[in-house]
Design a protein around this motif. Sequence first.
Motif: not given
Length: 158
Positions: A40-51
């Motif tokens: 899990i990259s920081p970008v993937e983490l941000r995307n999931c949290m935003k959802i």
Amino acid sequence: MLPKKAAEKPSLLLLPSSLDVDGEFEQVFHYFDEDGDGKISPVELRNCMKIVGEELTEEEAKAIVISSDTDGDGLLAFEEFVKLVGGQGEEEKFRNLMEAFKMYEMEGKGCITPKSLKRALGRLGECKTTEECQKMIRRFDLDGDGVISFEEFRIMLL
């Protein structure tokens, strides 16, 4: 009851303490791992949290990953993810779960109604009819009263 993407990508902060490491943690990990590379990259983490309605800055996402990245590759492997998610105290998990519930509750009735669910989903970019929301609620409405209580919401996320 949550929109497809939100249901598939639960917030790190909303994960219940009783997740089975071999099953549910792994499933959640794969949802966060959008590109399927096993990390899990920081970008993937941000995307999931935003959802799920949690906004993280790029710096915050990087800091979270770095704080749990034991091998120094700048990504979260499964074991690192489990340690990160499993590190919350019960009180913090309850508080975060209550905050998530309130995102959908909105009418001050102490429950998620079809109307409040429709409004919350609309804010997340998911346009649903009231009838569709009623069907979604019925799937998790354990007492058959047509709404989702906090306890039903908590059970739904287990």
